[in-house]
Design an enzyme around this catalytic site. Sequence first.
Site, PDB file in Angstrom:
ATOM      1  N   ASP A 175      48.463  17.181  -1.740  1.00 48.33           N
ATOM      2  CA  ASP A 175      47.373  16.864  -2.669  1.00 48.33           C
ATOM      3  C   ASP A 175      47.956  16.357  -3.987  1.00 48.33           C
ATOM      4  OD1 ASP A 175      45.057  16.767  -4.140  1.00 48.33           O
ATOM      5  OD2 ASP A 175      44.910  18.956  -4.392  1.00 48.33           O
ATOM      6  N   ASP A 220      45.800  13.772   0.140  1.00 49.59           N
ATOM      7  CA  ASP A 220      45.370  12.388  -0.101  1.00 49.59           C
ATOM      8  C   ASP A 220      46.520  11.406   0.133  1.00 49.59           C
ATOM      9  OD1 ASP A 220      46.875  12.732  -2.564  1.00 49.59           O
ATOM     10  OD2 ASP A 220      45.117  13.849  -3.279  1.00 49.59           O
ATOM     11  N   ASP A 233      40.516   7.572  19.530  1.00 49.36           N
ATOM     12  CA  ASP A 233      39.853   8.847  19.782  1.00 49.36           C
ATOM     13  C   ASP A 233      38.970   8.734  21.026  1.00 49.36           C
ATOM     14  OD1 ASP A 233      39.268  11.499  18.318  1.00 49.36           O
ATOM     15  OD2 ASP A 233      37.244  10.760  18.706  1.00 49.36           O
ATOM     16  N   HIS A 290      45.950  18.286  16.006  1.00 48.92           N
ATOM     17  CA  HIS A 290      44.974  18.909  15.107  1.00 48.92           C
ATOM     18  C   HIS A 290      43.837  19.623  15.845  1.00 48.92           C
ATOM     19  CE1 HIS A 290      43.331  15.161  16.414  1.00 48.92           C
ATOM     20  NE2 HIS A 290      42.145  15.509  15.970  1.00 48.92           N
ATOM     21  N   ASP A 291      43.879  19.624  17.162  1.00 47.82           N
ATOM     22  CA  ASP A 291      42.813  20.258  17.941  1.00 47.82           C
ATOM     23  C   ASP A 291      43.280  21.514  18.666  1.00 47.82           C
ATOM     24  OD1 ASP A 291      40.906  18.276  17.341  1.00 47.82           O
ATOM     25  OD2 ASP A 291      41.576  17.010  19.006  1.00 47.82           O
ATOM     26  N   ASP A 301      43.878   6.125  13.126  1.00 46.83           N
ATOM     27  CA  ASP A 301      43.103   6.831  14.132  1.00 46.83           C
ATOM     28  C   ASP A 301      41.698   6.220  14.151  1.00 46.83           C
ATOM     29  OD1 ASP A 301      41.926   8.826  15.724  1.00 46.83           O
ATOM     30  OD2 ASP A 301      43.128  10.412  14.800  1.00 46.83           O
ATOM     31  N   GLU A 315      43.566   8.721  23.273  1.00 47.80           N
ATOM     32  CA  GLU A 315      43.310  10.123  23.602  1.00 47.80           C
ATOM     33  C   GLU A 315      42.356  10.144  24.779  1.00 47.80           C
ATOM     34  OE1 GLU A 315      41.352  14.242  21.859  1.00 47.80           O
ATOM     35  OE2 GLU A 315      40.505  12.317  21.371  1.00 47.80           O
ATOM     36  N   ASP A 334      42.652  18.368  -6.205  1.00 46.77           N
ATOM     37  CA  ASP A 334      41.279  18.772  -5.887  1.00 46.77           C
ATOM     38  C   ASP A 334      41.274  19.661  -4.642  1.00 46.77           C
ATOM     39  OD1 ASP A 334      41.872  16.931  -3.954  1.00 46.77           O
ATOM     40  OD2 ASP A 334      40.108  15.663  -4.269  1.00 46.77           O
ATOM     41  N   ASN A 344      46.107  14.738  -6.505  1.00 46.40           N
ATOM     42  CA  ASN A 344      45.215  14.744  -7.674  1.00 46.40           C
ATOM     43  C   ASN A 344      44.548  16.100  -7.891  1.00 46.40           C
ATOM     44  OD1 ASN A 344      43.446  14.717  -5.563  1.00 46.40           O
ATOM     45  ND2 ASN A 344      42.082  13.172  -6.424  1.00 46.40           N
TER      46      ASN A 344
HETATM   47  C1  GLC Z   1      38.846  14.006  19.396  1.00 45.56           C
HETATM   48  C2  GLC Z   1      39.492  14.460  18.118  1.00 45.56           C
HETATM   49  C3  GLC Z   1      38.776  15.669  17.617  1.00 45.56           C
HETATM   50  C4  GLC Z   1      37.337  15.282  17.345  1.00 45.56           C
HETATM   51  C5  GLC Z   1      36.689  14.649  18.573  1.00 45.56           C
HETATM   52  C6  GLC Z   1      35.416  13.957  18.212  1.00 45.56           C
HETATM   53  O1  GLC Z   1      38.984  14.923  20.406  1.00 45.56           O
HETATM   54  O2  GLC Z   1      40.864  14.690  18.324  1.00 45.56           O
HETATM   55  O3  GLC Z   1      39.363  16.181  16.452  1.00 45.56           O
HETATM   56  O4  GLC Z   1      36.605  16.414  16.955  1.00 45.56           O
HETATM   57  O5  GLC Z   1      37.506  13.687  19.163  1.00 45.56           O
HETATM   58  O6  GLC Z   1      35.668  12.802  17.458  1.00 45.56           O
HETATM   59 CA    CA Z   2      43.414  15.298  -3.422  1.00 46.93          CA
END
Ligand code: GLC
Ligand code: CA
Length: 526
Positions: free
Chosen positions: A23, A31, A202, A321-322, A100, A261, A27, A25
Amino acid sequence: MTDEFLWWRDGIIYQIYPRSFMDANDDGIGDLKGIISRLDYLENLGIDAIWLSPIFPSPDVDFGYDVANYKDIDPKFGTMADFSQLIEEAKRRKIHIILDLVLNHTSDQHPWFLESNKSKDNPYYDWYLWQDPKPNGDPPNNWQAIFGGSAWEYDPDLGQYYYHMFYKEQPDLNWRNPDIRQEMLDVFRFWLDKGVDGFRLDVFNAYFKDPEFKDNPPKFGIRAFDRQEHIHDVSQPEMMPLLKDIRDILDQYDQTYVVGETFLADTERTANYCGNDKLHAAFNFKFAENRWHPKRFLTSLTEWYQSLSVNAWPNNFLSNHDMTRTASRYCFGEDDRRAKVAAAMLLTVKGTPFMYYGEEIGMRDIPIRKKSDIKDPIGKTFWPLFKGRDGCRSPMQWNDEENAGFSIIEPWLPVHSNFNERNVESQTADPDSILNFVKNIIRIRKNEPALQRGDFNPAITDPGHLLAFTRTLGADKIIVILNFSSRELTYQLPDGDWVSLFDNQTTENKLLKINPYQVHILKLKD
Ligand code: GLC
Ligand code: CA
């Protein structure tokens, strides 16, 4: 394919979840300027590309995966000028940028959807999937949203339902509409023209659904979503020609890359989307889902390599991230030995390695203790069975200062309580840290083309506790031996003199001693 270094085949791709990296700035949200300020760190780590989770304007119901404008930067992340600066600064360090693209659905706040639900005469009406209710008022079919409940949301003004595979705030687009196709292909060109090198798509195989909206057949499962065979709501044949259109655009630019994905797909189906005229690669979830056993990893790798066509190059990942982080899945407490073995495996088997931010310092998931603390809506829906995905999205741990050096104010998600010891700064100073271990493997990988694009062959027939394999390229032969256990073991090296790439020591003794969780990387002497 070329014999020269090719970034997306031979390099390492590092996923950044922008909200949580740095981060600048203050908040509490990461970023672009924050990322720019950490590019030296990434260069020094030795990665070759960054995949940025979505940075487009978003109401953040699904934290960026609900896009309200495909051709702009969300102000919370910065400006288009910041983005151009990121591209430029990254290029200077030979780091490529992958965006992405979430093209299966938009946010319900996207201007297209705000128009679409106004009336059936609206030019945008047909951009989404509207269907009449059944005569009794029920949704048009039995399709379920993976994020819970029916996939159909009723709009009383229009008197129709719209379809959403994810949250109701993420209406699915009607990809059979040629206007959508044009609009989206233009999104690729727009970012390629700005200097982007690639894309992560995605849930791309969900773009098309059965045109007649047929019911999915039932099957055994626990959640309603799992109690049906997903044959009509994903993986329709129309995806193939679209992939070719996408690839044609990418091929007009130098050394670009698109990785998909795949959603609800096995290894074989995933592999089928990769190759010439298709995607460069797709994510094979089987590898990441393995329990801690070398045989399982070897089997999923072998299946992956065998399923891919000759003109496709594999990729591998253990975290994103999932899902629960690698170290949280495999390690006991703060002991990093298994995380080191996992990292060594990811970086030496055949296939482009994808690393998730913080994986290099063995970051653990933050614990989710109260429903009211949860940010990820599915965590609230499925509590306490499933607590959502906040765990793996906590702020990057840079140092032992307040908020781990991520921000001077309280971050959007809490920092893991282990940050005083587990952070980039302290691990940089510790020769035995996982960070220095990972850096070392990356350095070895960089010096050895065989570890990048060499052939892969198992070097042990029955992996009990060892995973051993060779990587060969021309006259170069490298053997990697990973001890998955806490026991001291031995391994019979093949004929020849082997030099350790860790310390340049030659092994004359063919029976190699392997300490608990030890990693050996040896090269055949010529
Ligand atoms: C993909 C992403 C996930 C998101 C989903 C809907 O699986 O990796 O984070 O919630 O698609 O866009
Ligand atoms: Ca920020």
